[in-house]
Write an enzyme that holds these catalytic residues in place. Structure first.
Site: not given
Length: 441
Positions: A255, A258-260, A323, A376
């Site tokens: 996480a 915590g953007g996602k 992620d 990314c």
């Protein structure tokens, strides 16, 4: 609001660049000089833009400095020269900034270098540079990338990799993600306009607004009320790859801040349960603060303290988003210092780590549930190869089309293998990869 002088901008930029060259990440260096020089709004943006522009083109500037290396041997002089070259890189160079950098050098005891600085910057734009060709070395010099990185991109995108190299050196747009728990894109656009911030709708994400002019968005009342977060449009699309259902448990396994997590919470409308996990408690502390501001009520945060999953997580989740930590080669526009800090050997080391993380969190997916892997970066080793290795060793999972929920944009972003891929030079987003993996038993 009080603004800093051009001299203070020069001093702050030099201190930040020296810190980066000593090993500090650019964002942290910028935060530290921002506090020390009390940079706000347009002043902070000026330092950030100069720092990032210098880092993007660093090898080009170093090629100029090597012709008189003795003058610039001291780290302070070398980095002041890089900043001077950066400030004089375009036709609209600010002579006051050049003078301020020169004065800063003189004050720090480097008078000889100070005297040569302005003429160096003014003459540099006239030096010839190699044109883009099929030569890796020439393209590395032209586009200011390490040669190993150019080789990697040339192998990955043989038809248009020079466009990718050029895109990596551009300033990315400032993109906001609307918080659907509190507002709509249309309402936020009007609210920001009332606060003096102009935006336009994004190209792909239905929650995206892009700034049309620089603005200090974090000082707006709209931000303080949790109406938006800053998030690249490609990153926002990962939410639609995951497409979480409003039931059961959804896990954000890496996480960070915590953007996602906040994206998933918005898409879920605070339904289902979200468990945000990371190995760093300080990042989760920041996430909790952001979640409170955003009005997120369906989230818990947990630190992963061991090498394995706790028993209550085994087979517990309807969906898990991994992620994964990666090389970040899709986000070089935002993190230009990564070009010079990252080493080629790190790619393979990261891929091995990513496979381990993906395999670990696969255990949390219940039969019929979904596992989403995203990065990314744009390397085959960290993306497709990790997924292929995982599928070979976990036959209970199969690939689903990643972009079925993208409406008109599915064909643009979905690869022939069914993965999601966003590209800076094609889509004007950061570079992202994602795969949807369904557990069949």
């Amino acid at each position: 609001m009080e603004t800093r002088s051009t001299k203070e901008i020069a001093e702050a930029s030099l201190d930040a660049l020296v810190a980066v060259e000593e090993g500090q990440h650019a964002d942290r260096a910028l935060n530290e000089v921002g506090k020390r020089f009390r940079l706000r709004g347009i002043d902070r943006l000026a330092v950030k833009n100069l720092l990032h522009h210098t880092l993007r083109w660093r090898s080009r500037f170093d090629a100029v400095l090597k012709h008189d290396a003795g003058v610039w041997a001291n780290p302070i002089c070398e980095n002041a020269a890089r900043l001077a070259l950066s400030s004089g890189f375009t036709q609209d160079a600010d002579p006051e900034l050049l003078t301020a950098i020169s004065a800063t050098l003189a004050e720090r005891g480097h008078r000889r270098a100070s005297r040569q600085l302005i003429s160096l910057a003014r003459n540099a734009s006239q030096l010839p540079l190699p044109e883009a060709t099929s030569s890796v070395a020439a393209n590395a010099e032209t586009y200011a990338h390490p040669e190993w990185m150019v080789e990697l991109f040339a192998e990955r995108f043989p038809e248009d990799y020079p466009r990718l190299l050029a895109a990596n050196n551009t300033e990315p747009p400032t993109t906001l993600r609307v918080n659907p728990l509190k507002t709509t894109p249309e309402a936020l656009q009007e609210r920001l306009r009332a606060e003096g911030v102009e935006t336009e709708f994004g190209s792909y994400s239905p929650l995206a607004l892009r700034l049309t002019a620089p603005a200090d968005i974090f000082r707006t009342a709209a931000f303080q009320e949790g109406l938006f977060e800053m998030q690249d449009e490609g990153s926002q699309l990962i939410g639609w790859v995951a497409d979480p259902k409003p039931r059961g448990l959804v896990i954000d396994a890496c996480a960070g801040a915590g953007g996602k997590t906040l994206l998933l919470a918005g898409l879920l409308k605070n339904r289902a349960r979200i468990l945000s996990v990371d190995i760093y408690d300080n990042k989760l502390t920041r996430l909790r603060e952001r979640a409170r501001r955003a009005g997120v009520s369906n989230m818990q945060a947990r630190v992963l303290t061991s090498g394995g999953l706790e028993g209550d997580l085994i087979g517990a989740a309807e969906a898990v988003l991994v992620d994964a930590p990666c090389s970040g080669l899709g986000a070089l526009r935002r993190n230009p210092d990564s070009k010079w800090r990252l080493q080629r050997d790190a790619i393979d080391e990261l891929a091995a780590r990513q496979y381990g993380i993906l395999s670990l969190w696969a255990q949390a997916v219940k039969p019929g549930g979904l596992l989403v892997y995203s990065t990314c970066t744009l390397t085959h080793q960290e993306n497709e190869a990790v997924v292929e290795k995982f599928l070979m060793r976990h036959p209970e999972f199969t690939v689903e089309p990643a972009c079925a929920r993208f409406f008109a944009h599915a064909e643009r972003f979905q690869t022939p293998d069914g993965y999601f891929l966003a590209l800076p030079h094609r889509d004007e987003t950061d570079g992202f990869f994602a795969a949807r993996l369904r557990r069949n038993r």
